[in-house]
Scaffold this active site. Structure first.
Site, PDB file in Angstrom:
ATOM      1  N   ARG A   1       2.452  -8.851   4.222  1.00  0.00           N
ATOM      2  CA  ARG A   1       1.680  -8.242   3.368  1.00  0.00           C
ATOM      3  C   ARG A   1       2.450  -7.534   2.324  1.00  0.00           C
ATOM      4  O   ARG A   1       3.165  -6.692   2.475  1.00  0.00           O
ATOM      5  CB  ARG A   1       0.794  -7.171   4.135  1.00  0.00           C
ATOM      6  CG  ARG A   1      -0.503  -6.632   3.277  1.00  0.00           C
ATOM      7  CD  ARG A   1      -1.325  -5.786   3.867  1.00  0.00           C
ATOM      8  NE  ARG A   1      -2.481  -5.523   2.929  1.00  0.00           N
ATOM      9  CZ  ARG A   1      -3.757  -5.658   2.965  1.00  0.00           C
ATOM     10  NH1 ARG A   1      -4.373  -6.519   3.895  1.00  0.00           N
ATOM     11  NH2 ARG A   1      -4.715  -4.985   2.091  1.00  0.00           N
TER      12      ARG A   1
ATOM     13  N   GLN B   1     -18.598   4.751   3.033  1.00  0.00           N
ATOM     14  CA  GLN B   1     -18.982   5.979   3.738  1.00  0.00           C
ATOM     15  C   GLN B   1     -19.002   6.142   5.114  1.00  0.00           C
ATOM     16  O   GLN B   1     -18.364   7.201   5.739  1.00  0.00           O
ATOM     17  CB  GLN B   1     -20.693   6.056   3.485  1.00  0.00           C
ATOM     18  CG  GLN B   1     -20.864   6.264   2.127  1.00  0.00           C
ATOM     19  CD  GLN B   1     -22.543   6.536   1.822  1.00  0.00           C
ATOM     20  OE1 GLN B   1     -23.200   6.730   2.758  1.00  0.00           O
ATOM     21  NE2 GLN B   1     -22.904   5.964   0.568  1.00  0.00           N
TER      22      GLN B   1
ATOM     23  N   TYR C   1       3.432   2.007   2.171  1.00  0.00           N
ATOM     24  CA  TYR C   1       4.021   2.524   3.186  1.00  0.00           C
ATOM     25  C   TYR C   1       5.626   2.374   2.987  1.00  0.00           C
ATOM     26  O   TYR C   1       6.183   1.935   2.189  1.00  0.00           O
ATOM     27  CB  TYR C   1       3.545   1.700   4.230  1.00  0.00           C
ATOM     28  CG  TYR C   1       2.177   1.948   4.651  1.00  0.00           C
ATOM     29  CD1 TYR C   1       1.918   3.338   4.955  1.00  0.00           C
ATOM     30  CD2 TYR C   1       0.770   1.233   4.359  1.00  0.00           C
ATOM     31  CE1 TYR C   1       0.514   4.023   5.211  1.00  0.00           C
ATOM     32  CE2 TYR C   1      -0.342   1.477   4.680  1.00  0.00           C
ATOM     33  CZ  TYR C   1      -0.620   2.888   5.208  1.00  0.00           C
ATOM     34  OH  TYR C   1      -1.954   3.034   5.390  1.00  0.00           O
TER      35      TYR C   1
ATOM     36  N   GLU D   1       0.868  -1.279  -0.001  1.00  0.00           N
ATOM     37  CA  GLU D   1       0.031  -0.056  -0.073  1.00  0.00           C
ATOM     38  C   GLU D   1       0.764   1.260  -0.032  1.00  0.00           C
ATOM     39  O   GLU D   1       0.248   2.416   0.338  1.00  0.00           O
ATOM     40  CB  GLU D   1      -1.089   0.017   1.161  1.00  0.00           C
ATOM     41  CG  GLU D   1      -2.262  -0.700   0.989  1.00  0.00           C
ATOM     42  CD  GLU D   1      -2.416  -2.190   0.982  1.00  0.00           C
ATOM     43  OE1 GLU D   1      -3.427  -2.598   0.670  1.00  0.00           O
ATOM     44  OE2 GLU D   1      -1.386  -2.698   1.264  1.00  0.00           O
TER      45      GLU D   1
ATOM     46  N   HIS E   1      -1.415   3.976  -1.925  1.00  0.00           N
ATOM     47  CA  HIS E   1      -2.707   4.821  -1.658  1.00  0.00           C
ATOM     48  C   HIS E   1      -2.786   5.959  -2.473  1.00  0.00           C
ATOM     49  O   HIS E   1      -3.703   6.716  -2.751  1.00  0.00           O
ATOM     50  CB  HIS E   1      -2.396   5.474  -0.107  1.00  0.00           C
ATOM     51  CG  HIS E   1      -2.720   4.513   0.939  1.00  0.00           C
ATOM     52  ND1 HIS E   1      -3.949   3.755   0.944  1.00  0.00           N
ATOM     53  CD2 HIS E   1      -2.310   4.296   2.043  1.00  0.00           C
ATOM     54  CE1 HIS E   1      -4.078   2.836   1.823  1.00  0.00           C
ATOM     55  NE2 HIS E   1      -2.921   3.053   2.808  1.00  0.00           N
TER      56      HIS E   1
END
Length: 707
Positions: free
Chosen positions: A252, A377, A204, A202, A290
């Site tokens: 991961r 949401q 990082y 992701e 991201h």
């Protein structure tokens, strides 16, 4: 290397005994026959990780929830995680904990760096273990994504999603950071965790080392692929050497970067083999950074679209592989596992929506699973707004302590008027609390505005939400009266103790001369098919409904396949291009659409933070026009006349669609109050600033609990 053990009949029998306990604890329908279904043999089979035996193939992966930073954090985390453990999840991974202060995601983010913090973890790991699940601590160093001024990275390159520029780590800093990872791993074992998961995906810190995009070093930590992977490999190797074989190490891994200058497929294979050789027990797939321009988990992404990345990984390693992202039903998970794409599945948001997901699958009651509709949401959007995560479908998620404290009163007779999301939640919860409930709905079907959402391309998950509420109403014993408009005399005759007014909102019709001409249509007429828009369309409004209407007009494919999705967003599934990005296909459209708004600000500014950019990107690719700062003059046969930028304009269109906001439909409340009937308005009937199913369901649930 870990050995995988096939489930025997004896093991399935053990699961059956466990399922009886699970069903009793998670509140499935009274009298439900407890069985172990054979419908999901792969999903519900056991797995041997060497020092850890899992009862099934379901992993609750790491999620940012902000529960760690709230008051009574330990109590909240115990309630949150044990609800999922009692619901049958085999393995749970915590939110990410940084190994040092530099690696925090933000100023008050969680760090695990001293023995004095162990008491914050022990009660949680003990409770989860007693509830039947194993738990891993995720170690996450944010690197250049950190939202504080101490951020560090392999190279001093600013991320496009962070205004801060990181300090470059020296070689001494890198050695110190490796030691910090090791220290946090040792603390995790002392705190009762079965192991750790290293966040290497992701975008990082670890990913920043592996990708040329963010690593421009020329020392032994940069340059060649082997050097760029060294940091990740050293973390795993040192933890394994220090903590031995009876400690689980999950990693991961970014199986598809989805950014320029990311890794190609062979690079990912090399890293995966190196991580396996260093001593990892399993690999969890991570999709995208991201800062990626491709959506990865929102509702626009087809179910299990990224499973091919797990399948690629399984061909090059011998340790178990975990598939992630948009796996939200037992059927999808079972099919993925049966194909051999992965050994386990990670369900994050689906376990927010329903902590008893696994228990219901075990009991052959998947129809009762509360669905994750991938709306973001109340989970991701709340996190980015610095609020604790919860769930649109399940407002009790993350608030288990709060909802458990709500007392049930004596049995009452309750009327709920309106079967939109708020009314459906209120009626279901009130009946489940033992009240006699009658639900009135003037239409011939339940759902309210959900019935519009289900017709929008990409939002077919709303069909699952409607299915879930139908099952829930039926099992709770709610009397459903469709096609019946409830007024004060009808409700007075029913002698109800309380009336919940959930009549929702009605579309606002702006006072523009000519608004009643035939070329003007309301959004409901268009979406429900009573009106057909022409080739040239002007939409008054740029909110969520306006964007949905534009999608409806421009996209005829309600359910994209994974291949169609990859083509639209330019994803190279073979990952032969760095980062897995290629040229996106140009969609063919048959209409010209323009959205207009009164305000001067950016159109769609109130859209969801994690989904709004996707909608804007899709409309941009379809050449949708936007006009801001409009002052509407009048409508005539020639189109919509308005002023913008100090000049007069005319949108010469065939159809004008009004999406100009909502007004609360609260006339019934006034009528009931005049008749002396106790009532409470919820959702759009109480406040209609915008359509908000999250708030409506939350209010309906809370009111029903408090009656």
């Amino acid at each position: 290397m870990c050995r995988r053990r096939q489930s025997s009949n004896r093991q399935l029998g053990a699961n059956s005994q466990k399922s009886a306990k699970i069903v009793a604890l998670t509140g499935l329908s009274p009298g439900l026959r407890i069985i172990v279904t054979t419908r999901y043999p792969h999903l519900l089979s056991a797995l041997d990780l060497g020092s850890l035996q899992l009862a099934n193939r379901v992993v609750m992966p790491s999620m940012h929830t902000r529960l760690e930073t709230l008051d009574h954090s330990v109590e909240r985390r115990i309630a949150f995680y044990t609800a999922r453990a009692r619901g049958g999840v085999g393995l749970i991974v915590t939110a990410g904990y940084s190994p040092n202060q530099e690696g925090r995601l933000e100023e008050d983010a969680q760090v695990f760096e001293s023995a004095g913090q162990i008491p914050e973890h022990l009660p949680v790991t003990r409770a989860v273990r007693d509830a039947g699940a194993a738990m891993l601590l995720q170690i996450l160093h944010a690197g250049r994504y950190a939202k504080h001024d101490q951020l560090v990275a392999p190279s001093p390159l600013r991320s496009p999603i962070n205004r801060r520029t990181p300090r470059e780590l020296s070689e001494a800093d890198i050695e110190r950071t490796l030691g910090d990872y090791l220290r946090t791993s040792e603390l995790a074992r002392e705190a009762g965790y079965a192991g750790i998961e290293i966040m290497g995906s992701e975008g990082y810190l670890i990913t920043q080392f592996t990708a040329p995009r963010s690593n421009q070093r020329q020392d032994c930590w940069g340059g060649s692929l082997e050097n760029r992977c060294r940091f990740a490999v050293e973390i795993v190797k040192r933890i394994r050497a220090r903590l031995g074989d009876d400690f689980i190490i999950g990693y991961r891994i970014s199986t598809l970067d989805l950014v320029e200058d990311g890794l190609v497929g062979e690079d990912i294979n090399h890293l995966a083999r190196a991580i396996e050789a260093a001593g990892a027990n399993m690999l969890v797939t991570g999709i995208g950074w991201h800062e990626s321009p491709v959506p990865t988990i929102a509702y626009q992404v087809p179910r299990a679209a990224w499973s091919f990345t797990a399948a690629r990984l399984k061909r090059v390693v011998g340790i178990p592989v975990v598939a992630t992202n948009r796996i939200n039903t037992p059927e999808v998970a079972e099919a993925l596992l049966a194909r051999g794409d992965a050994d386990l599945v990670a369900l994050a948001r689906p376990l927010l929506a329903d902590p008893a997901f696994v228990a219901k699958a075990l009991a052959d009651d998947a129809v009762a699973i509360a669905p994750c509709i991938a709306c973001n949401q109340a989970c991701l959007d709340y996190i980015f707004a610095e609020r604790a995560a919860t769930c649109l479908v399940n407002p009790g998620a993350g608030r288990e302590v709060e909802f458990a404290a709500m007392p049930s009163g004596k049995q009452k007779s309750i009327a709920v008027v309106g079967a939109g999301p708020g009314g459906l939640a209120a009626a279901s919860v009130a009946a489940e609390h033992g009240h006699r409930v009658v639900l009135f709905e003037s239409a011939n079907e339940i759902g309210g505005q959900l019935n519009l959402a289900k017709r929008i391309p990409g939002k077919r998950e709303f069909l699952e939400l409607l299915r879930y509420f139908r099952v829930r109403l039926n099992r709770a014993g709610v009397t459903l009266r469709l096609g019946e408009r409830a007024d004060a005399p009808v409700l007075a005759a029913g002698q109800f103790d309380h009336v919940i007014v959930a009549t929702g909102a009605i579309a606002r019709r702006p006072a523009i001369a000519g608004i009643d001409l035939p070329l003007v249509a309301g959004y409901r007429d268009i979406i429900e098919g009573r009106r057909v828009a022409g080739r040239r369309v002007a939409i008054i409004g740029t909110g969520g409904i306006a964007h949905d209407v534009a999608e409806f007009l421009l996209e005829t494919n309600l359910d994209q396949t994974a291949g169609e999705f990859m083509d639209e967003w330019g994803v190279d599934a073979a990952i032969t291009v760095a980062g897995g990005l290629r040229s996106a296909s140009r969609p063919q459209v048959g209409r010209e659409v323009t959205l207009l708004q009164r305000g001067e600000g950016r159109p769609g500014v109130r859209l969801g933070m994690t989904t709004g950019w996707i909608l804007r990107s899709r409309l941009k690719a379809r050449d949708v026009g936007f006009v801001t700062g409009c002052r509407y003059d009048h409508i005539d046969a020639g189109g919509l006349h308005y002023r913008a930028g100090g000049e007069s304009h005319c949108a010469r269109v065939d159809t004008i669609i009004v999406c100009a906001g909502q007004e609360k439909d609260d006339s019934l409340s006034d009528e009931l109050k005049r008749a002396g009937i106790a009532c409470t308005a919820i959702g759009g009937a109480r406040l209609a600033a915008e359509l908000d199913a999250t708030r409506a369901i939350d209010e309906g649930t809370r009111l029903a609990c408090s009656l």
